[in-house]
Design an enzyme around this catalytic site. Sequence first.
Site, PDB file in Angstrom:
ATOM      1  N   ASP A   1       0.684  -1.202  -0.015  1.00  0.00           N
ATOM      2  CA  ASP A   1       0.100   0.047   0.100  1.00  0.00           C
ATOM      3  C   ASP A   1       0.941   1.249  -0.001  1.00  0.00           C
ATOM      4  O   ASP A   1       2.107   1.313   0.483  1.00  0.00           O
ATOM      5  CB  ASP A   1      -0.701   0.048   1.338  1.00  0.00           C
ATOM      6  CG  ASP A   1      -1.839  -1.045   1.311  1.00  0.00           C
ATOM      7  OD1 ASP A   1      -2.126  -1.841   0.190  1.00  0.00           O
ATOM      8  OD2 ASP A   1      -2.705  -0.864   2.142  1.00  0.00           O
TER       9      ASP A   1
ATOM     10  N   HIS B   1       3.554  -2.427   3.072  1.00  0.00           N
ATOM     11  CA  HIS B   1       3.517  -1.056   2.385  1.00  0.00           C
ATOM     12  C   HIS B   1       4.993  -0.725   1.752  1.00  0.00           C
ATOM     13  O   HIS B   1       5.882  -1.072   2.294  1.00  0.00           O
ATOM     14  CB  HIS B   1       3.487  -0.006   3.661  1.00  0.00           C
ATOM     15  CG  HIS B   1       2.068  -0.018   4.547  1.00  0.00           C
ATOM     16  ND1 HIS B   1       1.659  -1.028   5.368  1.00  0.00           N
ATOM     17  CD2 HIS B   1       0.988   0.490   4.248  1.00  0.00           C
ATOM     18  CE1 HIS B   1       0.691  -0.908   5.902  1.00  0.00           C
ATOM     19  NE2 HIS B   1       0.047   0.061   5.188  1.00  0.00           N
TER      20      HIS B   1
END
Lengths: 712, 174
Positions: A96, A248
């Site tokens: 992400d 992430h």
Amino acid sequence: MVGMAAVPTRRRGAHVEYVARRPALAHWFLLVAVLSALLLALGLQTLSSGVGGAGTVEPRERVAADAPTGGPVLVQDRGRLVGVPMQDRTVALTFDDGPDARWTPQVLEVLAREDVPATFFVVGARAVEDPALVREVLADGHEIGEHTWSHADLSAVPGWRRNLELSLGQLGLAGSTGLSTSLLRPPYSSSPGTLDAAELSAATSATDAGYLVVLADRDTKDWSSPGVEQIVANGGPTGTDGHIVLLHDGGGDRSETIAALPALIESYRAAGYRFTTVSEGIGLTGGASRPAAAVPAFQGHVLEFAVHASSWLVTAVSWAVLGFGLLSLLRTVLVVALAPHHVRVSARRVAGEPWLPPVSVLVPAYNEAVGIERAVRSLVAGDHPDLEVVVIDDGSTDGTADVVERLGLPGVRLVRQANGGKAAALRTGTRVASHDVLVMLDGDTVFEPDTIRLLIQPLRDPEVGAVSGNTKVGNRRGLLGRWQHLEYVSGFNLDRRLQDLWGCITTVPGAAGAFRRQAVEAAGGLSSETLAEDTDITMGVLRAGYRVVHEERARAWTEAPSSVNDLWRQRYRWSYGTMQCLWKHRHAVLDRGGSGRRLGLIGIPYMLLFQVLLPLLAPAIDLFALYGLFTGNAQSVLTIWLAFALLQTAVTAYALHLDGERLRPLWSLPLQQVFYRQLIYLVVIQSIASAVAGARLPWHKLHRSGDVVVPA
Amino acid sequence: MSGLSGTPRAVFVDPSGRRGRTVRRVMWTLGLLVGLYCALVVVALVLPVGMSRLAVPGLGPLLPGPVAPALADPGSDSAPLAPLTTPSATPSTTPSTTPAARVSPTQATVPAATTEPAPAVVEVPVATPTPTAAPGRSAEAPGQSADAPGNDPTAKPVPASTHAAVPTPRPTKG
């Protein structure tokens, strides 16, 4: 910055002013267009600046009871959210918050080395900033999903913003990759089981729009930098279930993620898992993205350009504002710090016995019937012993000359000439004057008894070619009068002191100035080439090698425009004239003489900065302030504004004190910010446009009421 | 010309007025361009984006076996076709663990989609790979344009472009 008005270092108006002709609107249209673009840029920045830190939320207190449980990918099925699981023994690594110029390439490198596909949930605003990186992710065979436009918490923003976040997120991808994706990962999400009611409802509305909401079932919590081992432990396989692992590649320091990635991959390999993208893992063979249609792709490109342009524009303007803020601050500090020094220096100039040479006072008058008698009487009532007053009637039509003639005062001469403008009248006056010390003033200026004597004192030094007097506003009724009074006091008494110390006073006000005849002649005499003949002659005197000084004790009372219209006309002429002078004397920097070069190096750049460029930037400053005020930054905007207002008030109070004025009118100072300041900068913009266009300004007489009040 | 600043030598002044006209034209043009740019960006921002309403072709089959409780809903206008249990009733279900429960139409829907192990299983009582069954989990699906081949029964008409660029094989009309 909010507190900075355009530099008011100016003097009384001349005879004639312009009349508004066919209104030219082009520059206002351009100004509005540019301000709109700036506003749009600010809005776009705000919209994109939601890009927050990474993170998932801890399961909340009240988890929605009806959260779907089947699997981490939520789809809508007949109005209900249904969870779709990954196939057994498949794992989708998801990243992400990217793309991130620093971390995404490192993630890609590890994935390439391990030959593992992954799914990247891309923040739209970041995608348009670095579209090449997104394309690189795709080129490496990974899948792209949407992570909203600005990493907004979809469950916490209003509905319109949620829709915008989703659609702009799409556009960000359409612009950078030409794709449209159906995969959405809501920011701050984790697994279906942690959804609270608001998040569930946000997820539902996203699925309404056709998204597959991709949550995760293995949250590594790498965003909190828990340590490499912890990330591997959090994200590793359990049993044989398919997994979506939440990682992430942007939004902060991702070094732990990258360090953990090989071990994490190895743990899944060891457990016999196959790595897939999300869409493949849930069985979507065609993938989850499609080529974007032409219109959204175009929208995406527009958005991409707009984001870049906006960021460029806002950055440039911000730097300019910051630069001017610092310059203004520096100027304020210098002005205040050096003022006491100037007080001493200027006292030294006039120390000792008064110097009392014969003086010719030149009073150019055009339709000054109202004020001329008072002005002339104030001159002859002066305490200077050897005085010749020359009134030059510049073709008045209101009987000004007759008024003077009727006075029949001894020592007052009247010269009539056909109307030719103030400069022409002063040229005539210089020619006919009997003496070598010339005092020039406007037809409506009222001198105090000692004004002339004080004004000429610095001329005893043969190096001094001109002396600027202290022009004061005599009509201070109403806000406009008070504002101009304050502007004159801090403009004249402080700014000009500073210029004096620098040896480059750029304007001896037409309302009160003393000149050495040789200096005027060396400067080529008064010229009609500009509308600001006083600035012009001052610069000429400097370039002729003379010094110009300020004598603040020599006070002249003048009538300031009392209507907005008149004020506008006066400032229009000043501003246009100033620019004409700046242009005319632009080569001063190449002069051999010291004062000419100082003018070129300091005086002209100083005027250019504070009288031309700063007013040009001022609308942007106001727009920034207003925008901040209405978009949640009210507190910081007000703080800055208050700080500058206080500073300005303190400085003006100091100026009033130096000038022996009362502090009462200070209350009107903060109000300057909401009308006067705008008027002053808009008129500068207007005159810049006229100057560029080469407009010829017809002259126009100011209305005179003759209500100048000279305090006893 | 008395009374005018415009002596021939006046700084900046262009007596012919030609410069003024050019400058004004340039300003209007610039302003217009900037204005158009603003309008374009605003339109790009607010114009609704038609999302490619992905035909999740195999969505039905993707759902954990006892999918789509809604299908069982009598009020539903769709063909009741799936073996019905509520998803929550079988939280742990994954396709392979409950093969019997799987809605098989996958095969019909996405012939190619059979990369997954499960779909081969066809012992679904009701669900036959009939055309209506698969996409049909929403009866109105076929009615939707190919643009919105969604299996989302609630599918609203999607504004603007929805790209069916990759036509998903749909079993409609047998």
